[in-house]
Design an enzyme around this catalytic site. Sequence first.
Site, PDB file in Angstrom:
ATOM      1  N   ARG A 108       0.853  -1.203   0.000  1.00 16.52           N
ATOM      2  CA  ARG A 108       0.000   0.000   0.000  1.00 16.52           C
ATOM      3  C   ARG A 108       0.879   1.241   0.000  1.00 16.52           C
ATOM      4  NH1 ARG A 108      -4.528   0.177   4.501  1.00 16.52           N
ATOM      5  NH2 ARG A 108      -2.714   0.450   5.841  1.00 16.52           N
ATOM      6  N   THR A 112      -1.416   7.470  -0.193  1.00 13.99           N
ATOM      7  CA  THR A 112      -2.743   7.343  -0.814  1.00 13.99           C
ATOM      8  C   THR A 112      -3.503   6.101  -0.347  1.00 13.99           C
ATOM      9  OG1 THR A 112      -1.887   6.004  -2.631  1.00 13.99           O
ATOM     10  CG2 THR A 112      -1.833   8.400  -2.936  1.00 13.99           C
ATOM     11  N   ASP A 204       0.908  -3.845  12.088  1.00 14.00           N
ATOM     12  CA  ASP A 204       1.295  -4.217  10.723  1.00 14.00           C
ATOM     13  C   ASP A 204       1.613  -5.715  10.694  1.00 14.00           C
ATOM     14  OD1 ASP A 204       2.837  -2.673   8.059  1.00 14.00           O
ATOM     15  OD2 ASP A 204       3.156  -4.802   8.471  1.00 14.00           O
ATOM     16  N   ASP A 207       5.123  -6.774   9.357  1.00 12.52           N
ATOM     17  CA  ASP A 207       6.208  -6.474  10.301  1.00 12.52           C
ATOM     18  C   ASP A 207       6.205  -7.464  11.462  1.00 12.52           C
ATOM     19  OD1 ASP A 207       7.188  -4.361   8.845  1.00 12.52           O
ATOM     20  OD2 ASP A 207       6.065  -2.844   9.958  1.00 12.52           O
TER      21      ASP A 207
END
Length: 213
Positions: A108, A112, A204, A207
Amino acid sequence: MKNYDNVVIFDHPLIRHKIAILRDEKTSMKEFRELVEEITTLMTYESLKEGVATTEIEVKTPLETCKQQVVSDNSVVIVPILRAGLGMVNGIHVLFPSARVGHIGMYRDEETLEPQSYYCKLPEGIENKLVLLVDPMLATGGSACDAIKLLKARGCKQIKFMAIIGAPEGVSKVAESHPDVDIYVSTLDRCLNENGYILPGLGDAGDRLFGTK
Ligand code: PRP
Ligand code: URA
């Protein structure tokens, strides 16, 4: 969130228990990885109640011969959305050891939140298989929608998408954009924050799976 015919939200105590540990910021990378695999196996079991090709075989028990249904060889292809989807692959291989694996790379854009596609390698003949597209996180739904578009462009007709945590925005987007795709989500969270992260979420997923932060 509205009800969609093509969406199943699991509400199972065993999955809820594992997700509670998964969310905890103190959960180690090793335990996180193991939990993602275990949850995926439980989800796969439920998601594949329908749609898997089976073949009739004859089995000789000690008492008599009977006809039995077995899962047809090479009927399922697993497609993780990189990176985090990789963490779900072993959880499906436990049930389908010979399933082939395609890879779709997407990240991503941080500004945006639009998905950027950077890799796609799919097994030959995928268009005639049941495709299990997997990604632990369904946030805005952009990555899943684009991955499904890619699969459809390759001719795939039977697609199931599995995500561990979904935000209402993302679930609605995928359900409405692809009403022919079955969507399975372990748990539906509250909303997205201003950075497109799921709340309460787990942070995340890539991660936490790979220790990159
Ligand atoms: C995460 C996640 C999904 C995507 C979900 O990947 O694994 O692919 O975000 O967000 P969306 O529904 O808003 O598209 P990310 O872009 O962080 O890439 P990574 O797996 O390489 O870390
Ligand atoms: N991707 C993640 O890994 N986590 C989120 O909360 C949203 C997108």
